[in-house]
Design an enzyme around this catalytic site. Structure first.
Site, mmCIF file in Angstrom:
data_model
loop_
_atom_site.group_PDB
_atom_site.id
_atom_site.type_symbol
_atom_site.label_atom_id
_atom_site.label_comp_id
_atom_site.label_asym_id
_atom_site.label_seq_id
_atom_site.Cartn_x
_atom_site.Cartn_y
_atom_site.Cartn_z
ATOM 1 N N TYR A 153 0.815 -1.215 0.000
ATOM 2 C CA TYR A 153 0.000 0.000 0.000
ATOM 3 C C TYR A 153 0.852 1.270 0.000
ATOM 4 O O TYR A 153 0.607 2.202 -0.778
ATOM 5 C CB TYR A 153 -0.922 -0.024 1.225
ATOM 6 C CG TYR A 153 -1.815 1.188 1.368
ATOM 7 C CD1 TYR A 153 -2.867 1.406 0.482
ATOM 8 C CD2 TYR A 153 -1.624 2.100 2.403
ATOM 9 C CE1 TYR A 153 -3.692 2.510 0.621
ATOM 10 C CE2 TYR A 153 -2.444 3.203 2.549
ATOM 11 C CZ TYR A 153 -3.477 3.401 1.655
ATOM 12 O OH TYR A 153 -4.301 4.499 1.788
ATOM 13 N N ARG A 290 3.461 6.727 15.020
ATOM 14 C CA ARG A 290 3.240 7.604 13.860
ATOM 15 C C ARG A 290 2.410 8.800 14.292
ATOM 16 O O ARG A 290 1.358 8.642 14.924
ATOM 17 C CB ARG A 290 2.539 6.858 12.729
ATOM 18 C CG ARG A 290 2.200 7.733 11.516
ATOM 19 C CD ARG A 290 1.485 6.933 10.447
ATOM 20 N NE ARG A 290 2.382 5.961 9.835
ATOM 21 C CZ ARG A 290 1.968 4.869 9.181
ATOM 22 N NH1 ARG A 290 0.664 4.611 9.091
ATOM 23 N NH2 ARG A 290 2.840 4.048 8.647
#
Length: 339
Positions: A153, A290
């Protein structure tokens, strides 16, 4: 550059989560020529509006892209075969095939003389070695290189960013690129394997509450950190970027970092329940840490997220609760606690 009432705006992926919300927002603003395109049958779209021109087309096919962009002035490409971490880790080839969508749309945009083309990229383009620690520094746009994105992805997204850049440089197609960070909210996937963490946790908490089991399974240790961007903030940032002169990728994300355990805490508080937690450390969990560095978008566009995570999760929880209650044939009033 803003569209006017005579411009045709095309939203690709309009049957999906962000695309459906974008179509709704464009119509609310009074744009009269909105074309909504998706590969799914119309009855399977999350949101569909009779004021828009709704087309079912497979945008992996070049001729379908030409039909989708006929007479188009502004194009938003939100179309992709994707889902949450459980989906993208087990369907890398399917995710990579989305490169056909953006490539064929760019070719069609060039042929149609489209004035502005938006591509929805992802924080999954960022280098893995920048995200090893739960306390990793917020990701800046330059952290995508040297390249080491999420396998499958992330590589597709990064490659498609480069395609946008080179179509702009070589062919004059004005492209804009956003790197989305975990967009969430109502009217999206909450079951079936493609759902992302906010929707999955809402569903699991509601299931536990309705069933009386009072247990929840969490993927990973629960200490991995993320930031989550509410859909309304995403729409504002997306359209500001589309209208701007910024031609390099920009983060569109929240900088309110939480652990997955803290996200579960928030949903438990909303639901008024405490659950026993079981951790599946063998399940897909993604990177350890993240978060979004919004310095560049704040300086360039004056954008910053406004919806607190707790507020956005309450709206999302209410919607998923009502969807689940309707499916089960139970009363649809979601009782939530005050913050």
């Amino acid at each position: 550059m803003r569209p006017d009432s005579n411009d045709l705006i095309v939203v690709c992926g309009a049957g999906g989560f962000i695309g459906g919300h974008l179509v709704a927002d464009l119509l609310r603003q009074g744009f009269r020529r909105v074309r909504a395109v998706d590969a799914k049958p119309l009855d399977d779209w999350y949101q569909r509006f009779p004021q828009a021109e709704n087309l079912r087309l497979d945008l992996q096919e070049r001729d379908h892209c030409a039909l989708a962009l006929r007479e188009a002035a502004f194009v938003y490409n939100l179309a992709a075969d994707m889902g949450g971490m459980g989906f993208i880790e087990h369907n890398r080839a399917l995710c990579m095939l989305s490169v056909l969508i953006n490539t064929h749309l760019l070719m069609a945009a060039r042929e149609a003389g489209v004035r502005r083309f938006f591509y929805s990229s992802s924080a999954c383009v960022y280098a893995a070695d920048k995200q090893k620690s739960e306390q990793a520094a917020p990701l800046r746009e330059e952290d995508a290189y040297p390249a080491m994105p999420e396998d499958g992805y992330g590589w597709e997204k990064l490659f498609s960013e480069r395609m946008c850049r080179h179509f702009r440089e070589d062919f004059g197609v004005e492209t804009r690129i956003a790197r989305y960070h975990n967009v969430y909210g109502p009217h999206g996937t909450w079951t079936g394997g493609r759902e992302k963490a906010p929707a999955a946790i809402c569903r699991k908490v509601i299931e536990a509450k309705l069933s009386g089991s009072h247990q929840i399974e969490i993927w990973g240790t629960g200490e991995q950190t993320r930031s989550f961007t509410y859909i309304d903030d995403c729409l504002v940032g997306t359209q500001l970027l589309m209208d701007s002169t910024v031609d390099e990728p920009l983060n569109i994300g929240s900088d309110e970092s939480v652990t997955i355990n803290q996200l579960v805490d928030i949903v438990e508080e909303i639901a008024g329940i405490r659950l026993a937690r079981r951790y599946d450390t063998s399940a897909p969990k993604g990177v350890n840490g993240r978060n979004s560095d919004n310095t560049r978008i704040a300086n360039a566009l004056g954008w910053a997220p406004r919806v607190r995570l707790r507020d956005g999760m309450e709206r999302t929880y209410r919607w998923i609760h009502d969807e689940m209650a309707a499916t089960l044939g139970t009363p649809t009033h979601a009782v939530v606690t005050a913050p």
